[in-house]
Design a protein around this motif. Sequence first.
Motif, short mmCIF file in Angstrom:
data_model
loop_
_atom_site.label_atom_id
_atom_site.label_comp_id
_atom_site.label_asym_id
_atom_site.label_seq_id
_atom_site.Cartn_x
_atom_site.Cartn_y
_atom_site.Cartn_z
N THR A 63 -94.01 -18.47 -74.73
CA THR A 63 -92.88 -18.94 -75.54
C THR A 63 -93.03 -20.43 -75.79
O THR A 63 -93.15 -21.22 -74.85
N GLY A 64 -93.03 -20.80 -77.06
CA GLY A 64 -93.07 -22.20 -77.43
C GLY A 64 -91.68 -22.69 -77.80
O GLY A 64 -90.97 -22.02 -78.55
N THR A 65 -91.30 -23.85 -77.26
CA THR A 65 -89.98 -24.42 -77.53
C THR A 65 -90.14 -25.87 -77.95
O THR A 65 -90.74 -26.68 -77.23
N ASN A 66 -89.62 -26.20 -79.13
CA ASN A 66 -89.71 -27.55 -79.68
C ASN A 66 -91.15 -28.04 -79.81
O ASN A 66 -91.44 -29.23 -79.66
N VAL A 67 -92.05 -27.11 -80.03
CA VAL A 67 -93.43 -27.40 -80.42
C VAL A 67 -93.75 -26.48 -81.59
O VAL A 67 -93.14 -25.41 -81.73
N PRO A 68 -94.70 -26.85 -82.45
CA PRO A 68 -95.01 -25.98 -83.59
C PRO A 68 -95.70 -24.70 -83.14
O PRO A 68 -96.46 -24.69 -82.16
N PRO A 69 -95.45 -23.59 -83.84
CA PRO A 69 -96.13 -22.34 -83.51
C PRO A 69 -97.65 -22.46 -83.55
O PRO A 69 -98.35 -21.76 -82.81
N ASP A 70 -98.17 -23.36 -84.42
CA ASP A 70 -99.62 -23.56 -84.46
C ASP A 70 -100.15 -23.96 -83.09
O ASP A 70 -101.24 -23.53 -82.68
N LEU A 71 -99.40 -24.80 -82.37
CA LEU A 71 -99.83 -25.27 -81.06
C LEU A 71 -99.84 -24.13 -80.05
O LEU A 71 -100.82 -23.93 -79.32
N THR A 72 -98.75 -23.37 -80.00
CA THR A 72 -98.66 -22.25 -79.06
C THR A 72 -99.74 -21.21 -79.35
O THR A 72 -100.41 -20.71 -78.44
N TYR A 73 -99.93 -20.91 -80.63
CA TYR A 73 -100.91 -19.90 -81.03
C TYR A 73 -102.33 -20.36 -80.67
O TYR A 73 -103.15 -19.58 -80.18
N SER A 74 -102.60 -21.65 -80.87
CA SER A 74 -103.94 -22.16 -80.57
C SER A 74 -104.23 -22.14 -79.08
O SER A 74 -105.37 -21.91 -78.65
#
Length: 341
Positions: A315-326
Amino acid sequence: MRIICGLLSSALLFGTALAAEPHAVSFTMQASQQSLRDKARNDTFASTVDAPGWANSRFDVECSAGTAGLWGIGFTRRDETCKVTGKTMLVNPTNHAQQILRINYSGGFVTKPDGYTDARTILANYQKVGTAAAENASFGGSVMMKPENPAASAKALQERLIGYLQEQGGAQGGVSISTEMDTIRFDRFMVPNVGGRGTVDCAWTGDMLYAYANEAWQMDFTVKCGEQTYKLEGNMPWLDVEGQDHQAEYVLNLMTGGGGGAAGGDPFAAADPFAQIDGISGTIKMELSDLVEVRISETETDEVPVSVTAKGTLTGTNVPPDLTYSFAQILAIFARTMFGA
């Protein structure tokens, strides 16, 4: 064509439009480590990374046995060659059954005897979709897998960890704490974007350190996604599931801000399962099966799984989905390092 263009103009804005909203990325992995039985055989790691209504990626990584440490097992291997294949599909947010091929992955990577691994040999071939152009690209930067002589930044991270463990255990003058560790140094390791309008590449610089003193990955990263830069700090301990034989889990707690305190929290403390942090958090559960006995020292042996099945959600919070996905893609590309033996 209208359907394709609609998909590009809605699903592919997910990377920027929802950056402030918590978002989930699921991760699965199946490992078959046949080299534990026969060094002439290869190990395979099949992973999927899925962001519902946005993108779905598949990575198949096949690696030669390589070498790792004195007895041939460990998180960081050298003298290994890994072939990478896979694809990324773009997903229609209003009809998840509709997916369009955007990227084909090919190539692979070689970890040299000194630990150097060039990421530019992992290729990403973008297919033309609607108004989105075709392009030949690649991952970028490099990784250094070098447990015997870690980077200065990894040594500094280790010293901070040992100091923390001594403070927590009241062991400043008495109890000996293991300093054994495996390290991975990322140097502008760039993960190509999923190929949609508004999505961006993310380049990772920093260290991952697996400390045997507390059986956890410690992490300290600076990540540049597009024009934005994020400081991430935290850990991912390996935990045995109580009462369940041959089951374990990683609990990820990777926070933005860094430096401890209100912004970054305690980078070495165990994750609070009820807390919502800014950054990436999640649990990846693992089932370990088909155990073989492997010598880990002159006098000790251990049971190591040939097969590992992993499944979880980040789960990514207050970060871009690109960052979590990468980050999930990094777990897939280096699945042997993260989940193998």
